[in-house]
Design an enzyme around this catalytic site. Structure first.
Site, PDB file in Angstrom:
ATOM      1  N   SER A 237      -6.611  -1.261  35.128  1.00 39.12           N
ATOM      2  CA  SER A 237      -6.849  -0.548  36.394  1.00 39.12           C
ATOM      3  C   SER A 237      -7.685  -1.420  37.318  1.00 39.12           C
ATOM      4  O   SER A 237      -7.786  -2.634  37.088  1.00 39.12           O
ATOM      5  CB  SER A 237      -7.527   0.795  36.118  1.00 39.12           C
ATOM      6  OG  SER A 237      -7.509   1.585  37.274  1.00 39.12           O
ATOM      7  N   ASN A 238      -8.273  -0.853  38.347  1.00 39.36           N
ATOM      8  CA  ASN A 238      -9.127  -1.632  39.249  1.00 39.36           C
ATOM      9  C   ASN A 238     -10.268  -0.761  39.751  1.00 39.36           C
ATOM     10  O   ASN A 238     -10.362   0.412  39.416  1.00 39.36           O
ATOM     11  CB  ASN A 238      -8.290  -2.201  40.401  1.00 39.36           C
ATOM     12  CG  ASN A 238      -7.628  -1.089  41.195  1.00 39.36           C
ATOM     13  OD1 ASN A 238      -8.302  -0.285  41.834  1.00 39.36           O
ATOM     14  ND2 ASN A 238      -6.303  -1.008  41.129  1.00 39.36           N
TER      15      ASN A 238
END
Ligand code: C5P
Length: 401
Positions: free
Chosen positions: A206-207
């Protein structure tokens, strides 16, 4: 602005907050009429609600005097907005299935006015697939939702998603629906937050996107009267009032939710969509002790912005992308407009502390213009962008030759 609100009070403990809601609505000059279900009257009395609205409260579909006086059809039509608060699982199920055996459900079936639902129930009842199906049916019919919120339940020790939105939140969502803003009658689609790409049942890629900028844009568009669908990856933020939020995890889910939300007049793609996902998601947790380090191969995710920008019947009139750049911001943003096929790019310089921070410094690039905006709060960027969108959709610049 006309503000005649019909408030339907359903049978839940949150009904006491609906008395407060009457006061909050009246403070803003709304004329409020009240319908109470039979169950609602077990929690608060028609006398209390009647005293606050200053007129009788309607409770019975089969009461001759009530039906002759102001029947259910008049109740359904003589208003500008219907609020259902608390919207119980039962009341939503009746509305979703078109049942009409009591006054509240008959009014909901008979109305052609906008309806705002403020659900309140135990988290298990809310999460139940039957309730979720009914909510999806009602949303597809155009009914709007505010809440439920996460928090303490009336039942001792229970927490979760199911608390009714606070009276001020319901009032704001109602006022947004009643306001004749410049985007009234327009539909807007906004993506926000990160996407989450599963490696196995417990691990993901993810980020760091917080979703703040996208949520602020959804809220600002709703404030101008747009009907907003916010397709959001996992964030810690509450859905802005009056906005329909659709929760997704992966980029592919986000694309599917966006396509399902079309047609839309404007699409603002703010989400930090993961560029890649693992080429395969393991069905069981990868074991540490098996054969050394696992190799994770990646494949490209669909580009949601580029997909929505493709010419076609369903293409929104205005498609806006975001670009996070660290150098040559304008040049890269222009290249991105061409590559993605969108109309505008809001470019931000993320070389500083923008990601996850409260402020943003952006450049609005259209096919024919470039505007540098001063550094300001993300909410202010959102309001300025919403105003630019409203101007564009009504035929006034920016970016118009
Ligand atoms: O290509 P890049 O990630 O820099 O583009 C950013 C813009 O494209 C943002 O508006 C983002 O929401 C959108 N995007 C998308 N789908 C992707 C990647 C980016 O919608 N897979």
């Amino acid at each position: 602005m006309s503000k005649r609100v019909l408030l339907i009070i359903g049978g839940g403990i949150a009904a006491y907050k609906s008395l407060e809601l009457i006061r909050r609505l009246k403070e803003r000059g709304a004329a409020v009429r009240v319908v109470m279900t039979e169950a609602a009257q077990r929690f608060v009395t028609p006398l209390a609600a009647g005293a606050l609205v200053g007129e009788r409260v309607f409770t019975d579909l089969f009461d001759q005097a009530q039906e002759f006086d102001v029947g259910h059809i008049r109740l359904a039509r003589e208003c500008d907005l219907i609020i259902v608060a608390p919207a119980t699982a039962d009341l939503m199920a009746k509305a979703a299935h078109g049942l009409a055996h009591d006054l509240a459900s008959a009014v909901l079936l008979a109305t052609d006015k906008p309806v705002l639902m403020a659900p309140a129930m135990n988290p298990h009842m809310w999460a139940n697939p039957a309730t979720q199906r009914n909510v999806a049916t009602l949303q597809a019919q155009g009914l709007r939702f505010v809440g439920p919120n996460e928090g303490e339940m009336a039942e001792r020790g229970e927490r979760g998603l199911g608390r009714m939105a606070e009276p001020e939140q319901i009032r704001d969502a109602a006022l947004a629906l009643l306001t004749d803003g410049p985007l009234k009658g327009k539909r807007a689609l906004v993506t926000a937050g990160p996407t989450v790409e599963a490696i196995d049942p417990v691990r993901f890629l993810s980020n760091r996107s917080s979703g703040k900028q996208g949520y602020a844009i959804a809220a600002a568009l709703a404030e101008l009267g747009a009907e907003v669908t916010l397709v959001s990856g996992p964030t810690a933020l509450a859905a802005p009032s009056g906005v329909t939020r659709i929760n997704v995890e992966s980029a592919r889910e986000m694309l599917a939710a966006c396509e399902a939300a079309l047609p839309s007049d404007v699409a603002v793609m703010v989400a930090a969509v993961a560029d890649w996902r693992p080429s395969a998601t393991a069905e069981t947790k990868l074991k540490k002790d098996k054969t050394g380090l696992p190799a994770i191969t990646l494949r490209e995710n669909p580009d949601i912005l580029a997909t929505l920008s493709k010419p076609g019947k369903k293409r929104p009139k205005l498609v806006i992308g975001f670009a996070a750049e660290t150098d040559h911001v304008e040049e890269h943003a222009r290249a991105k407009i061409a590559k993605k096929g969108c109309d505008w790019i809001v470019a931000n310089d993320v070389s500083g502390d923008v990601m996850g921070g409260a402020e943003n410094q952006v450049l609005l690039i259209t096919k024919t213009s470039a505007e540098t905006w001063p550094r300001m709060a993300k909410e202010a960027v959102a309001r300025k962008l919403a105003a630019a969108i409203a101007a564009k959709l009504s035929g006034k610049s920016p970016g118009r030759k």
